[in-house]
Design an enzyme around this catalytic site. Structure first.
Site, PDB file in Angstrom:
ATOM      1  N   PHE A  79     -81.140  33.928  81.693  1.00  0.00           N
ATOM      2  CA  PHE A  79     -80.272  34.562  82.692  1.00  0.00           C
ATOM      3  C   PHE A  79     -80.425  33.798  84.001  1.00  0.00           C
ATOM      4  O   PHE A  79     -81.541  33.459  84.389  1.00  0.00           O
ATOM      5  CB  PHE A  79     -80.648  36.041  82.863  1.00  0.00           C
ATOM      6  CG  PHE A  79     -79.578  36.847  83.525  1.00  0.00           C
ATOM      7  CD1 PHE A  79     -78.498  37.316  82.801  1.00  0.00           C
ATOM      8  CD2 PHE A  79     -79.643  37.107  84.875  1.00  0.00           C
ATOM      9  CE1 PHE A  79     -77.495  38.059  83.409  1.00  0.00           C
ATOM     10  CE2 PHE A  79     -78.655  37.849  85.498  1.00  0.00           C
ATOM     11  CZ  PHE A  79     -77.571  38.327  84.774  1.00  0.00           C
TER      12      PHE A  79
ATOM     13  N   ALA B  88     -85.373  38.128  82.038  1.00  0.00           N
ATOM     14  CA  ALA B  88     -86.728  38.370  82.540  1.00  0.00           C
ATOM     15  C   ALA B  88     -87.443  39.494  81.797  1.00  0.00           C
ATOM     16  O   ALA B  88     -88.665  39.447  81.630  1.00  0.00           O
ATOM     17  CB  ALA B  88     -86.684  38.675  84.040  1.00  0.00           C
ATOM     18  N   LEU B  89     -86.722  40.503  81.343  1.00  0.00           N
ATOM     19  CA  LEU B  89     -87.371  41.591  80.615  1.00  0.00           C
ATOM     20  C   LEU B  89     -87.858  41.170  79.237  1.00  0.00           C
ATOM     21  O   LEU B  89     -88.743  41.812  78.671  1.00  0.00           O
ATOM     22  CB  LEU B  89     -86.446  42.799  80.506  1.00  0.00           C
ATOM     23  CG  LEU B  89     -86.230  43.577  81.808  1.00  0.00           C
ATOM     24  CD1 LEU B  89     -85.188  44.664  81.612  1.00  0.00           C
ATOM     25  CD2 LEU B  89     -87.537  44.160  82.319  1.00  0.00           C
TER      26      LEU B  89
ATOM     27  N   CYS C 277     -85.421  34.161  86.875  1.00  0.00           N
ATOM     28  CA  CYS C 277     -84.810  34.337  88.187  1.00  0.00           C
ATOM     29  C   CYS C 277     -84.049  35.649  88.214  1.00  0.00           C
ATOM     30  O   CYS C 277     -83.102  35.843  87.443  1.00  0.00           O
ATOM     31  CB  CYS C 277     -83.880  33.167  88.511  1.00  0.00           C
ATOM     32  SG  CYS C 277     -83.098  33.335  90.128  1.00  0.00           S
TER      33      CYS C 277
ATOM     34  N   GLU D 265     -76.158  44.874  93.695  1.00  0.00           N
ATOM     35  CA  GLU D 265     -75.805  46.068  94.468  1.00  0.00           C
ATOM     36  C   GLU D 265     -76.425  47.345  93.925  1.00  0.00           C
ATOM     37  O   GLU D 265     -76.233  48.411  94.488  1.00  0.00           O
ATOM     38  CB  GLU D 265     -74.285  46.213  94.497  1.00  0.00           C
ATOM     39  CG  GLU D 265     -73.609  45.067  95.222  1.00  0.00           C
ATOM     40  CD  GLU D 265     -72.095  45.192  95.201  1.00  0.00           C
ATOM     41  OE1 GLU D 265     -71.566  46.209  94.707  1.00  0.00           O
ATOM     42  OE2 GLU D 265     -71.441  44.254  95.674  1.00  0.00           O
ATOM     43  N   THR D 266     -77.156  47.259  92.822  1.00  0.00           N
ATOM     44  CA  THR D 266     -77.700  48.465  92.201  1.00  0.00           C
ATOM     45  C   THR D 266     -79.223  48.386  92.109  1.00  0.00           C
ATOM     46  O   THR D 266     -79.839  47.359  92.391  1.00  0.00           O
ATOM     47  CB  THR D 266     -77.131  48.653  90.781  1.00  0.00           C
ATOM     48  OG1 THR D 266     -77.656  47.622  89.939  1.00  0.00           O
ATOM     49  CG2 THR D 266     -75.609  48.609  90.780  1.00  0.00           C
TER      50      THR D 266
ATOM     51  N   HIS E 264     -80.894  48.106  89.564  1.00  0.00           N
ATOM     52  CA  HIS E 264     -81.291  47.274  88.428  1.00  0.00           C
ATOM     53  C   HIS E 264     -82.233  46.148  88.852  1.00  0.00           C
ATOM     54  O   HIS E 264     -83.171  45.812  88.121  1.00  0.00           O
ATOM     55  CB  HIS E 264     -80.043  46.707  87.745  1.00  0.00           C
ATOM     56  CG  HIS E 264     -80.323  46.004  86.467  1.00  0.00           C
ATOM     57  ND1 HIS E 264     -80.774  46.649  85.339  1.00  0.00           N
ATOM     58  CD2 HIS E 264     -80.231  44.698  86.135  1.00  0.00           C
ATOM     59  CE1 HIS E 264     -80.941  45.779  84.367  1.00  0.00           C
ATOM     60  NE2 HIS E 264     -80.622  44.580  84.819  1.00  0.00           N
TER      61      HIS E 264
ATOM     62  N   ASN F  73     -96.991  33.232  86.824  1.00  0.00           N
ATOM     63  CA  ASN F  73     -95.740  33.977  86.897  1.00  0.00           C
ATOM     64  C   ASN F  73     -94.815  33.329  87.927  1.00  0.00           C
ATOM     65  O   ASN F  73     -95.027  33.469  89.119  1.00  0.00           O
ATOM     66  CB  ASN F  73     -96.004  35.436  87.253  1.00  0.00           C
ATOM     67  CG  ASN F  73     -94.747  36.274  87.169  1.00  0.00           C
ATOM     68  OD1 ASN F  73     -93.637  35.760  87.079  1.00  0.00           O
ATOM     69  ND2 ASN F  73     -94.925  37.576  87.214  1.00  0.00           N
TER      70      ASN F  73
ATOM     71  N   ARG G 209     -86.151  27.619  96.146  1.00  0.00           N
ATOM     72  CA  ARG G 209     -87.498  27.801  95.608  1.00  0.00           C
ATOM     73  C   ARG G 209     -87.708  27.211  94.211  1.00  0.00           C
ATOM     74  O   ARG G 209     -88.844  26.999  93.791  1.00  0.00           O
ATOM     75  CB  ARG G 209     -87.821  29.293  95.559  1.00  0.00           C
ATOM     76  CG  ARG G 209     -88.026  29.889  96.936  1.00  0.00           C
ATOM     77  CD  ARG G 209     -87.879  31.408  96.934  1.00  0.00           C
ATOM     78  NE  ARG G 209     -88.153  31.969  98.245  1.00  0.00           N
ATOM     79  CZ  ARG G 209     -87.317  31.909  99.278  1.00  0.00           C
ATOM     80  NH1 ARG G 209     -86.144  31.321  99.156  1.00  0.00           N
ATOM     81  NH2 ARG G 209     -87.648  32.439 100.449  1.00  0.00           N
TER      82      ARG G 209
END
Length: 156
Positions: free
Chosen positions: A28, A62-63, A86, A91-92, A94, A119, A133
Site C-alpha cells: 500500500f 501495514a496491518l 507507509c 480524513e477518518t 482509519h 520498524n 523520509r
C-alpha cells in the site's frame, strides 16, 4: 577513552557479514514503500549482508506486515527483521487504527520472538512527508537491524 570504546563498539555492530535479515514490505502506497525497500536493501548490502542472506517479501498493507514478520521469526532463520510500510493520514479514524495496531503488533512480534525488528512503517500527514523520509528511513532501518542483531548476539 570510554567514548572511543563506545564508538568502536557501535561501528563493530554495523558489520552485517554473518547475518541473515528478513524484510517485509507493505505494498500500500507502493511507490513510497518501494523507495524504502530500495534504500534498505542497498544499505544492508553496504553493511556486508550478502544478497543471498536477505529475504524480501511483500504484503498488501501495514496491518499484514506483523503476521509476515511472525512467520519469518518462527522460521528461526533470521538474525533480525525489518518492517517497511507507509501510512498517510486521511480524513477518518482509519489512520490511527492502522498506525497504532501495526506498530503495536510489530513490537509484540519482536518481544515474543526475542528477535530485533527495525520498524520503518512511516506514519505521516501527507505524501510529501513520506517522500521526504523514505530514503533515509529505509537506510536507517537496515542499520538498526544489523546493529541490534549484533548487539543481541553480544549480550547472549
Amino acid at each position: 577513552m570510554q567514548g572511543a570504546d563506545k564508538g568502536q563498539a557501535a561501528a563493530a555492530r554495523l558489520d552485517g557479514q554473518a547475518l541473515r535479515i528478513g524484510v517485509v514490505q507493505a505494498r500500500f502506497n507502493e511507490a513510497i514503500t518501494a523507495k524504502l525497500a530500495e534504500s534498505c536493501l542497498a544499505e544492508l548490502r553496504a553493511l556486508g549482508v550478502s544478497a543471498k542472506d536477505i529475504r524480501h517479501v511483500t504484503v498488501p498493507g501495514a496491518l499484514e506486515v506483523p503476521v509476515a514478520l511472525q512467520a519469518l521469526a518462527e522460521s528461526d532463520q533470521y538474525d533480525a527483521l525489518v518492517a517497511l510500510g507507509c501510512i498517510i493520514r486521511g480524513e477518518t479514524y482509519h489512520f490511527e487504527l492502522v498506525a497504532n495496531e501495526s506498530g503495536a503488533a510489530v513490537t509484540r512480534v519482536s518481544l515474543d520472538s526475542q528477535l530485533p525488528i527495525a520498524n520503518a512503517i512511516l506514519t505521516v500527514e501527507n505524501e510529501e512527508q513520506a517522500w521526504a523520509r523514505a530514503e533515509e528511513k529505509g537506510r536507517d532501518a537496515a542499520r538498526v537491524a544489523v546493529e541490534m542483531a549484533n548487539l543481541l548476539e553480544e549480550l547472549a
